[in-house]
Design a protein around this motif. Sequence first.
Motif, PDB file in Angstrom:
ATOM      1  N   ASP A  40      -1.402   7.517  25.237  1.00 47.30           N
ATOM      2  CA  ASP A  40      -2.127   6.750  26.244  1.00 47.30           C
ATOM      3  C   ASP A  40      -1.937   5.248  26.065  1.00 47.30           C
ATOM      4  O   ASP A  40      -2.318   4.469  26.913  1.00 47.30           O
ATOM      5  N   ASP A  41      -1.415   4.846  24.960  1.00 50.59           N
ATOM      6  CA  ASP A  41      -1.194   3.428  24.713  1.00 50.59           C
ATOM      7  C   ASP A  41       0.136   3.006  25.345  1.00 50.59           C
ATOM      8  O   ASP A  41       1.196   3.448  24.892  1.00 50.59           O
ATOM      9  N   HIS A  87      -5.008  10.624  19.319  1.00 58.05           N
ATOM     10  CA  HIS A  87      -6.199  10.176  20.037  1.00 58.05           C
ATOM     11  C   HIS A  87      -5.869   9.808  21.468  1.00 58.05           C
ATOM     12  O   HIS A  87      -5.216   8.801  21.729  1.00 58.05           O
ATOM     13  N   SER A 112      -0.032   9.115  14.936  1.00 59.18           N
ATOM     14  CA  SER A 112      -1.269   8.369  15.041  1.00 59.18           C
ATOM     15  C   SER A 112      -1.240   7.183  14.106  1.00 59.18           C
ATOM     16  O   SER A 112      -0.528   7.172  13.103  1.00 59.18           O
ATOM     17  N   ALA A 113      -2.078   6.224  14.416  1.00 58.44           N
ATOM     18  CA  ALA A 113      -2.198   5.104  13.505  1.00 58.44           C
ATOM     19  C   ALA A 113      -3.087   5.535  12.350  1.00 58.44           C
ATOM     20  O   ALA A 113      -3.161   4.891  11.319  1.00 58.44           O
ATOM     21  N   ASP A 114      -3.728   6.648  12.561  1.00 52.94           N
ATOM     22  CA  ASP A 114      -4.616   7.186  11.556  1.00 52.94           C
ATOM     23  C   ASP A 114      -3.821   7.978  10.548  1.00 52.94           C
ATOM     24  O   ASP A 114      -3.179   8.971  10.890  1.00 52.94           O
TER      25      ASP A 114
ATOM     26  N   ASP B  52      -2.726  -5.110  27.638  1.00 49.84           N
ATOM     27  CA  ASP B  52      -3.515  -4.000  27.141  1.00 49.84           C
ATOM     28  C   ASP B  52      -4.605  -4.475  26.180  1.00 49.84           C
ATOM     29  O   ASP B  52      -5.746  -4.037  26.233  1.00 49.84           O
ATOM     30  N   HIS B  79      -9.398   1.650  17.401  1.00 50.83           N
ATOM     31  CA  HIS B  79      -8.283   2.458  16.928  1.00 50.83           C
ATOM     32  C   HIS B  79      -7.067   2.247  17.813  1.00 50.83           C
ATOM     33  O   HIS B  79      -5.943   2.131  17.342  1.00 50.83           O
ATOM     34  N   GLN B  80      -7.334   2.168  19.073  1.00 43.65           N
ATOM     35  CA  GLN B  80      -6.260   1.957  20.024  1.00 43.65           C
ATOM     36  C   GLN B  80      -5.607   0.603  19.793  1.00 43.65           C
ATOM     37  O   GLN B  80      -4.387   0.475  19.758  1.00 43.65           O
ATOM     38  N   LYS B  82      -5.621  -1.059  17.135  1.00 37.88           N
ATOM     39  CA  LYS B  82      -4.926  -1.014  15.850  1.00 37.88           C
ATOM     40  C   LYS B  82      -3.539  -0.424  16.031  1.00 37.88           C
ATOM     41  O   LYS B  82      -2.553  -0.920  15.504  1.00 37.88           O
ATOM     42  N   GLY B  83      -3.498   0.641  16.804  1.00 40.92           N
ATOM     43  CA  GLY B  83      -2.217   1.306  17.034  1.00 40.92           C
ATOM     44  C   GLY B  83      -1.220   0.416  17.756  1.00 40.92           C
ATOM     45  O   GLY B  83      -0.058   0.310  17.358  1.00 40.92           O
ATOM     46  N   ARG B 101     -12.971  -1.153  11.894  1.00 41.46           N
ATOM     47  CA  ARG B 101     -13.265   0.275  11.930  1.00 41.46           C
ATOM     48  C   ARG B 101     -14.204   0.686  10.818  1.00 41.46           C
ATOM     49  O   ARG B 101     -15.038   1.575  10.975  1.00 41.46           O
TER      50      ARG B 101
END
Lengths: 681, 154
Positions: A40-41, A87, A112-114, B52, B79-80, B82-83, B101
């Motif tokens: 979604d990013d 996510h 994921s960044a996670d 964004d 989180h978004q 961060k990504g 976070r």
Amino acid sequence: MNSSGGKGSMSTASSSAAWKAGDVVPDQFPAGLRVLVVDDDPTCLMILEKMLRTCLYEVTKCNRAETALSMLRENKNGFDIVISDVHMPDMDGFKLLEHIGLEMDLPVIMMSADDGKHVVMKGVTHGACDYLIKPVRIEALKNIWQHVVRKRKNEWKDFEQSGSVEEGDRQPKQSEEADYSSSANEGNWKSSKKRKDDDDEAEERDDTSTLKKPRVVWSVELHQQFVAAVNQLGIDKAVPKKILELMNVPGLTRENVASHLQKYRLYLRRLSGVSQHQSNLNNSFISPQEATFGPLSPLNGLDLQTLAATGQLPAQSLATLQAAGLGRSTAKSGIAMPLVDQRNIFSFENPKLRFGEGQQQHMNNNKQINLLHGIPTTMEPKQLASLHHSAQSIGNMNVQVTSHGVQGSQNNSLLIQMAQPQPRGQILNDSAGSHAPRLPSTMGQPILSNGIAANVSTRNGIPENIRGPGYNPVSQTSSMLNFPMNHTSELPGNSFPLGSTPGISSLTSKGAFQEDLNSDIKGSGGFMPSYDIFNDLNQHKPQNWELQNVGMTFDASQHSNSLQGNLDLAQSVLVQQGFSSGQMNGQNRSAAVVSKAMFSAGDCTEQGNAQNVNHHLNNLLVDNTIRIKSERVADAGPANLFPDHFGQDDLMSALLKQQEGIAPAENEFDFDGYSMDNIPV
Amino acid sequence: MEVGQMQGRLVDYTKSLFMEGFLDGQFLQLQQLQDESNPDFVVEVVSLFFDDSEKLLNDLTMALDQKNVDFKKVDAHVHQLKGSSSSIGAQRVKNACIAFRNFCEEQNIEACLGCLQQVKQEYYLVKNKLETLFRLERQIVAAGGSIPLMEMGF
């Protein structure tokens, strides 16, 4: 770091075309690999697309999971691999992973960044074939083609192995057959399973010699024929060879049927598990049934078949029911709500389902009660049937149902009971799910025998996993993998590339079922619980199962990246189920992994199977208490279903513990040993 | 200023951004992805990131402004961010997000507000730096020169 330089020699121009055109890997491979990337990013999506293009892959990007899923559905063979973010706003990445695994059996890479251990483990258990941490570097993307190759390779390998494995396993199994339908206890279950496996093995072996894996497309008609044949034979007695004979379709091999049967069983299991899950019927359902479970099982199968035969119960519904029935035996508590839905489905068939057998009815009643737990009248069986129709819901429901409701009455009866909506309804309510957990021991036998592969395995407690929507019962049915039996040997598991974690969803349903099992499994501690099943089935060697690998070499065998790759489905499913509560702890992980391994093992062999496996897992877990037991063992290892079987202990136990039920089922699926021919489920 | 000088300036400037931690190796990856078929790739991606991020920062501000803060939502936004920041190599923004976070987990509103400020600050800083960088590049190209590739040895 442009990889274009390296690939310069490849004819990029035609690579995509060549790749797309056929199943043969073009020389330019991996150039032209068709990748679907979902995130979604927008920033990441753009970067990924550019990187993938630089790797000479054919990229399709989309920013919504739903869109991706519909794209995949519309064009089942249009992609080779999927990369998805974890996510996402509209759908959880793992859920998408499950769907894809179940429906399309494509390798899926999560990213994921996670990078938390927990999340990565989740990927593994859900059947992802890899997990990338953002920011993704192009080097990481350059090698994703390995997952595609590995998956295919495993499918072939399973195919080949099934033949050899069967022989060994078969011998011992013969002896066990006796008990098959007599008692619900585990012992019987095992024997019955073995019996089945033996049959399957023998049959498969013959076919494997050809080692040809023609891609069989299970069209609706073909599937209907299949289901009709299965019903005619009786889920318990439905062995690929006979089914093949009944179907009398030129060009269809026993292997095709075997793998399809596996999937189908899983599917059924899942259905029953799902339904149970939703309606919490499981619990109630299970308890009363236990006793009756044993004897009833044969009935169930018959009933359903009869119903199906009469046309009242659409083949699919029947399958669903069967699955549910199978799943029910385990009576999971998970079933909760789906049952309600299911009831509707089944209601139609009530009269038929009755069978007339006293037991069954009895069981049904019990079952129904469990299943419908709160649904006063709806007949579960019907529900199941209807579930089946609804396809999506069915997947879920079945799973649940099977796991839950069946407890006592063997999956079949479960299904049947469902059909008999009216009278039972009341009974069901009474039962109250307590029984559900109990089934595992009793259920195992009857249901499994049905062969419906209770794959529906609705795990206890895993309500959500039930694949439901993504899962198309119709297509899925084929996925019911009974596999556990056959594959074990084949699945040497390492390469579980199953990736697609279709099983996952099924596992969830299993969860419910699993609960019962878990308790058992835990005892076994070994990973192998599911293996046992397999062992019984065909392979004595748990190892085949991947489980072994899983436990031990899990990392080794799997991709370097993550176990996930291999285990994918199985594990994820198992894990999912058990863990839904987020228990995954170290143990679980391994267990999950193992189960996945197991699961994937099965899948690996067959592309189609992969999906099936997943399905199976679900199914396994859920419905067949009997099945589950054996299956579980294999899958989940921890499930301790078969304490004796497992050798893998650690993994399995861990897995089982966590999954509570999810695990075993998975294992079973994968391996059915059938080299399922590409049943494109 | 002649092209050579401009190029020298660009190289030094870029180097400083790396040294100061504004950018990390991921940015280099982006630059390496740029080729003749996609000559403006980096600018495009970074612009996308800017758009964004601004949206995310707005959402975050609003979310933290609520009476009952939905920390899950806040965490999802962070989180978004961060990504995406890590994807383009905006290291300091990414680090600020990580700290953010943690406080989200603790559900500490005050600390979260502080973090939000921090993230915004880092974001505007790196935005400024990158815009300067692109401007330098454009000048070089306008003067007929080519953009030197960074060899950072990361």
